[in-house]
Motif scaffolding. Structure first.
Motif, PDB file in Angstrom:
ATOM      1  N   ARG A   1       0.820  -1.215   0.000  1.00 57.78           N
ATOM      2  CA  ARG A   1       0.000   0.000   0.000  1.00 57.78           C
ATOM      3  C   ARG A   1       0.857   1.271   0.000  1.00 57.78           C
ATOM      4  N   ARG A   2       1.884   1.292   0.823  1.00 58.35           N
ATOM      5  CA  ARG A   2       2.767   2.466   0.910  1.00 58.35           C
ATOM      6  C   ARG A   2       3.445   2.730  -0.438  1.00 58.35           C
ATOM      7  N   VAL A   3       3.878   1.672  -1.104  1.00 57.50           N
ATOM      8  CA  VAL A   3       4.519   1.805  -2.415  1.00 57.50           C
ATOM      9  C   VAL A   3       3.516   2.352  -3.427  1.00 57.50           C
ATOM     10  N   TRP A   4       2.267   1.862  -3.358  1.00 59.09           N
ATOM     11  CA  TRP A   4       1.205   2.390  -4.231  1.00 59.09           C
ATOM     12  C   TRP A   4       1.087   3.896  -4.059  1.00 59.09           C
TER      13      TRP A   4
ATOM     14  N   LEU B   1       4.035   5.728  -5.644  1.00 55.71           N
ATOM     15  CA  LEU B   1       3.970   5.678  -7.103  1.00 55.71           C
ATOM     16  C   LEU B   1       2.842   6.540  -7.661  1.00 55.71           C
ATOM     17  N   LEU B   2       1.695   6.532  -6.996  1.00 52.70           N
ATOM     18  CA  LEU B   2       0.566   7.336  -7.468  1.00 52.70           C
ATOM     19  C   LEU B   2       0.837   8.831  -7.311  1.00 52.70           C
ATOM     20  N   ILE B   3       1.395   9.223  -6.182  1.00 55.15           N
ATOM     21  CA  ILE B   3       1.738  10.631  -5.988  1.00 55.15           C
ATOM     22  C   ILE B   3       2.801  11.061  -7.001  1.00 55.15           C
TER      23      ILE B   3
END
Length: 142
Positions: A62-65, A68-70
């Motif tokens: 989740r943190r990686v998501w 990456l999204l930001i």
């Protein structure tokens, strides 16, 4: 090997700037970027699928998501700003100033990623930034 990929990316970036400048002469810069973005989406997902990495999507934390999204949103903002700069100015002067991002990257890497810097990196960054500013402020074709 990372040096080869970095230099190839720099060359590709130069070609993109040149083609983009030619392509936005009579097109709104945001529309031009949106058109290129469709190609970016198709090619990048094509590579992921072609390499067989699509199943890895379920293993992303989740943190990686979030990172990456930001980063993706900021990439879009950066590109929209770059396209606007290209629309308003000369490619040979707008693009080098955009590369002052190097200085910001170094600062952010030191502050947030705890990367170490040495005097050569600092001097090189200062010289690159000074060169980019000098190019950007030069008079075009006079």
């Amino acid at each position: 090997m990372w040096i080869v990929f970095s230099l190839l990316a720099a060359m590709a970036s130069a070609v993109v700037v040149t083609l983009s400048k030619a392509g936005i002469k009579n097109v709104d810069s945001s529309l031009a970027f949106a058109i290129q973005s469709v190609c970016i989406v198709l090619v990048s997902w094509g590579v992921v699928i072609g390499q067989g990495n699509l199943p890895d999507i379920s293993r992303i934390e989740r943190r990686v998501w979030m990172y990456l999204l930001i980063a993706g949103v900021i990439t879009c903002v950066s590109s929209l700003l770059s396209f606007r700069a290209l629309k308003l100015g000369d490619a040979a002067r707008a693009s080098p100033l955009d590369k002052v991002s190097l200085v910001f990257t170094i600062l952010l890497a030191v502050l947030f990623l705890k990367e170490k810097v040495n005097w050569q990196l600092i001097v090189g960054a200062v010289l690159m930034a000074a060169g980019a500013v000098m190019i950007a402020l030069s008079r075009g074709g006079e």
